[in-house]
Design an enzyme around this catalytic site. Structure first.
Site, PDB file in Angstrom:
ATOM      1  CG  LEU A  45     -25.431  -9.031  32.024  1.00  0.00           C
ATOM      2  CD1 LEU A  45     -25.371 -10.493  32.448  1.00  0.00           C
ATOM      3  CD2 LEU A  45     -25.857  -8.160  33.187  1.00  0.00           C
ATOM      4  CB  THR A  64     -21.304  -9.863  20.879  1.00  0.00           C
ATOM      5  OG1 THR A  64     -22.194 -10.913  21.237  1.00  0.00           O
ATOM      6  CG2 THR A  64     -22.106  -8.664  20.400  1.00  0.00           C
ATOM      7  CE  LYS A 112     -18.844 -14.121  19.954  1.00  0.00           C
ATOM      8  NZ  LYS A 112     -19.084 -15.241  20.873  1.00  0.00           N
ATOM      9  CG  ASN A 153     -14.470 -13.876  22.655  1.00  0.00           C
ATOM     10  OD1 ASN A 153     -13.244 -13.841  22.519  1.00  0.00           O
ATOM     11  ND2 ASN A 153     -15.048 -14.308  23.758  1.00  0.00           N
ATOM     12  CG  ASP A 178     -16.921 -17.362  23.820  1.00  0.00           C
ATOM     13  OD1 ASP A 178     -17.129 -16.610  24.786  1.00  0.00           O
ATOM     14  OD2 ASP A 178     -17.383 -17.154  22.686  1.00  0.00           O
ATOM     15  N   GLY A 205     -23.676 -24.394  17.449  1.00  0.00           N
ATOM     16  CA  GLY A 205     -23.470 -23.010  17.021  1.00  0.00           C
ATOM     17  C   GLY A 205     -22.141 -22.477  17.538  1.00  0.00           C
ATOM     18  CB  ALA A 262     -21.963 -20.965  22.637  1.00  0.00           C
ATOM     19  CE1 TYR A 283     -26.233 -13.485  29.874  1.00  0.00           C
ATOM     20  CE2 TYR A 283     -24.821 -15.186  28.955  1.00  0.00           C
ATOM     21  CZ  TYR A 283     -25.426 -13.940  28.858  1.00  0.00           C
ATOM     22  OH  TYR A 283     -25.224 -13.180  27.744  1.00  0.00           O
ATOM     23  N   GLY A 309     -24.702 -20.330  33.011  1.00  0.00           N
ATOM     24  CA  GLY A 309     -23.757 -19.677  32.101  1.00  0.00           C
ATOM     25  C   GLY A 309     -23.057 -18.462  32.667  1.00  0.00           C
TER      26      GLY A 309
HETATM   27  P1  NAP Z   1     -26.151 -20.163  17.740  1.00  0.00           P
HETATM   28  O1  NAP Z   1     -24.833 -19.968  17.076  1.00  0.00           O
HETATM   29  O2  NAP Z   1     -27.363 -19.523  17.152  1.00  0.00           O
HETATM   30  O3  NAP Z   1     -26.414 -21.753  17.853  1.00  0.00           O
HETATM   31  C1  NAP Z   1     -27.587 -22.237  18.406  1.00  0.00           C
HETATM   32  C2  NAP Z   1     -27.568 -23.765  18.428  1.00  0.00           C
HETATM   33  O4  NAP Z   1     -28.745 -24.205  19.079  1.00  0.00           O
HETATM   34  C3  NAP Z   1     -27.557 -24.397  17.049  1.00  0.00           C
HETATM   35  O5  NAP Z   1     -26.800 -25.561  17.083  1.00  0.00           O
HETATM   36  C4  NAP Z   1     -29.037 -24.713  16.829  1.00  0.00           C
HETATM   37  O6  NAP Z   1     -29.243 -25.872  16.021  1.00  0.00           O
HETATM   38  C5  NAP Z   1     -29.503 -25.041  18.216  1.00  0.00           C
HETATM   39  N1  NAP Z   1     -30.934 -24.727  18.357  1.00  0.00           N
HETATM   40  C6  NAP Z   1     -31.495 -23.505  18.299  1.00  0.00           C
HETATM   41  N2  NAP Z   1     -32.842 -23.617  18.489  1.00  0.00           N
HETATM   42  C7  NAP Z   1     -33.112 -24.939  18.649  1.00  0.00           C
HETATM   43  C8  NAP Z   1     -34.308 -25.676  18.848  1.00  0.00           C
HETATM   44  N3  NAP Z   1     -35.501 -25.075  18.945  1.00  0.00           N
HETATM   45  N4  NAP Z   1     -34.198 -27.023  18.963  1.00  0.00           N
HETATM   46  C9  NAP Z   1     -32.996 -27.638  18.876  1.00  0.00           C
HETATM   47  N5  NAP Z   1     -31.834 -26.981  18.652  1.00  0.00           N
HETATM   48  C10 NAP Z   1     -31.887 -25.657  18.545  1.00  0.00           C
HETATM   49  O7  NAP Z   1     -26.098 -19.653  19.249  1.00  0.00           O
HETATM   50  P2  NAP Z   1     -24.827 -19.551  20.213  1.00  0.00           P
HETATM   51  O8  NAP Z   1     -24.198 -18.217  20.062  1.00  0.00           O
HETATM   52  O9  NAP Z   1     -23.992 -20.763  20.030  1.00  0.00           O
HETATM   53  O10 NAP Z   1     -25.525 -19.546  21.666  1.00  0.00           O
HETATM   54  C11 NAP Z   1     -26.153 -20.707  22.179  1.00  0.00           C
HETATM   55  C12 NAP Z   1     -26.565 -20.476  23.635  1.00  0.00           C
HETATM   56  O11 NAP Z   1     -25.416 -20.282  24.430  1.00  0.00           O
HETATM   57  C13 NAP Z   1     -27.439 -19.247  23.851  1.00  0.00           C
HETATM   58  O12 NAP Z   1     -28.399 -19.545  24.821  1.00  0.00           O
HETATM   59  C14 NAP Z   1     -26.457 -18.206  24.365  1.00  0.00           C
HETATM   60  O13 NAP Z   1     -27.100 -17.263  25.216  1.00  0.00           O
HETATM   61  C15 NAP Z   1     -25.528 -19.074  25.167  1.00  0.00           C
HETATM   62  N6  NAP Z   1     -24.180 -18.504  25.282  1.00  0.00           N
HETATM   63  C16 NAP Z   1     -23.681 -18.302  26.526  1.00  0.00           C
HETATM   64  C17 NAP Z   1     -22.408 -17.822  26.679  1.00  0.00           C
HETATM   65  C18 NAP Z   1     -21.861 -17.606  28.063  1.00  0.00           C
HETATM   66  O14 NAP Z   1     -20.821 -16.949  28.188  1.00  0.00           O
HETATM   67  N7  NAP Z   1     -22.479 -18.119  29.084  1.00  0.00           N
HETATM   68  C19 NAP Z   1     -21.635 -17.528  25.562  1.00  0.00           C
HETATM   69  C20 NAP Z   1     -22.180 -17.726  24.296  1.00  0.00           C
HETATM   70  C21 NAP Z   1     -23.460 -18.221  24.171  1.00  0.00           C
HETATM   71  P3  NAP Z   1     -29.094 -25.866  14.414  1.00  0.00           P
HETATM   72  O15 NAP Z   1     -27.649 -26.061  14.127  1.00  0.00           O
HETATM   73  O16 NAP Z   1     -29.951 -27.001  14.014  1.00  0.00           O
HETATM   74  O17 NAP Z   1     -29.628 -24.525  13.955  1.00  0.00           O
END
Ligand code: NAP
Length: 266
Positions: free
Chosen positions: A7, A53, A57, A78, A93, A120, A122, A205, A226
């Site tokens: 996007l 992204t 990063k 980022n 972020d 993670g 975010a 989002y 989001g």
């Molecule tokens: P990430 O680095 O892969 O981290 C994912 C996190 O979620 C980890 O802590 C992971 O736990 C946990 N997780 C994943 N699957 C799970 C499950 N089935 N049950 C429980 N915990 C689970 O991802 P990220 O980049 O931080 O992104 C996270 C979310 O934020 C995504 O949905 C992304 O689209 C959204 N986001 C939005 C924005 C925005 O601008 N709105 C920006 C960035 C990200 P573990 O540590 O145990 O693996």
């Protein structure tokens, strides 16, 4: 993550148009093995800026000439800004998250209690931002303890690892920073723990209303998805690149239009 459905070009090009800049923002897919060459290419081509992204990063934080305080603390970049011959690594972020708290929920985290689900990339940006904004308590609930420890360390004395049952009832703001509710079903947070006193932010989002936000709304919580963080982190990048005030509403319209289609990745 494939960027062809990103996007960001729609959001940022809408900003450039509104600012009457003859600039263009283009998404390139870069394989992990090619990221060093891509940053060298940025130098050679003298590009004005880049967004970065996942999964690049953390490597980019090592490739730029220097990092902002947030990017250095997170070890993640980022947004790259050119300053003469130097490349500066930024991370927008966290500021984007704080802006959505303010603009979408009228919520100031200073002195308040927060719980963040996930640890993670975010989640770490959110935890650091909440601590920098003066939150009194930043609890992290996460599946993998070592990742939770890494996130909590960013919040210093106000950070702690918690369980959902303890942390949610006493929190003022509840943040989902896991992908649960996006591609996988279910919610990371049991909605029965939520009540009218909670502000709830889901960083997802697409869909624009996750099962968590639907349940939280039903229980009387103030909610935000989001899109706000997505728009505001891009707005900070536009400000860093151009030095101009970003046209937030124009950017939000572009994001909302895009998020409503099948092009929904950042
Ligand atoms: P990430 O680095 O892969 O981290 C994912 C996190 O979620 C980890 O802590 C992971 O736990 C946990 N997780 C994943 N699957 C799970 C499950 N089935 N049950 C429980 N915990 C689970 O991802 P990220 O980049 O931080 O992104 C996270 C979310 O934020 C995504 O949905 C992304 O689209 C959204 N986001 C939005 C924005 C925005 O601008 N709105 C920006 C960035 C990200 P573990 O540590 O145990 O693996």
């Amino acid at each position: 993550m494939p960027v062809r459905h990103s996007l960001s070009p729609a959001i940022v090009n809408a900003a450039f148009d509104a600012l009457e800049l003859d600039w263009s923002y283009v998404a390139f897919e870069v394989a992990p093995a090619d990221i060093d060459a891509a940053i060298e290419g940025m130098r050679a081509l003298q590009l004005g800026g880049l967004s970065v992204t996942m999964p690049h990063k953390e490597r980019v934080a090592e490739l730029v000439d220097r990092c902002s305080a947030d990017a250095a603390a997170l070890g993640a970049v980022n947004c790259i800004v050119r300053d003469g011959d130097e490349l500066i690594g930024e991370n927008t972020d966290g500021p984007g998250f704080l802006d959505t708290l303010k603009s979408d929920l009228n919520f100031d985290p200073a002195g308040r209690r927060a719980v963040v689900f996930g640890a993670g990339g975010a989640a770490r940006a959110v935890v650091l931002a909440l601590a920098r904004a003066g939150a009194a308590d930043v609890a992290v609930v996460n599946r993998t303890r070592s990742n939770a420890e890494r996130a909590v360390a960013l919040a210093g004395s106000v950070g702690r690892i918690a369980g959902a049952l303890d942390a949610v009832p006493e929190a003022d703001v509840v943040v989902n920073a896991t992908p649960l509710g996006m591609t996988e079903g279910g919610t990371a947070i049991d909605p029965s723990l939520l009540g009218r006193r909670h502000a709830v932010v889901d960083l997802i989002y697409h869909p624009s209303e996750t099962p968590l936000l639907a349940a939280a709304s039903e229980r009387g919580c103030a909610v935000a998805n989001g899109v706000g963080m997505l728009v505001h982190q891009a707005a900070h990048a536009v400000q860093l690149w151009t030095g101009l005030d970003p046209p937030i509403e124009t950017m939000r319209e572009a994001a909302t239009a895009g998020a409503g289609t099948d092009t929904h990745k950042r």
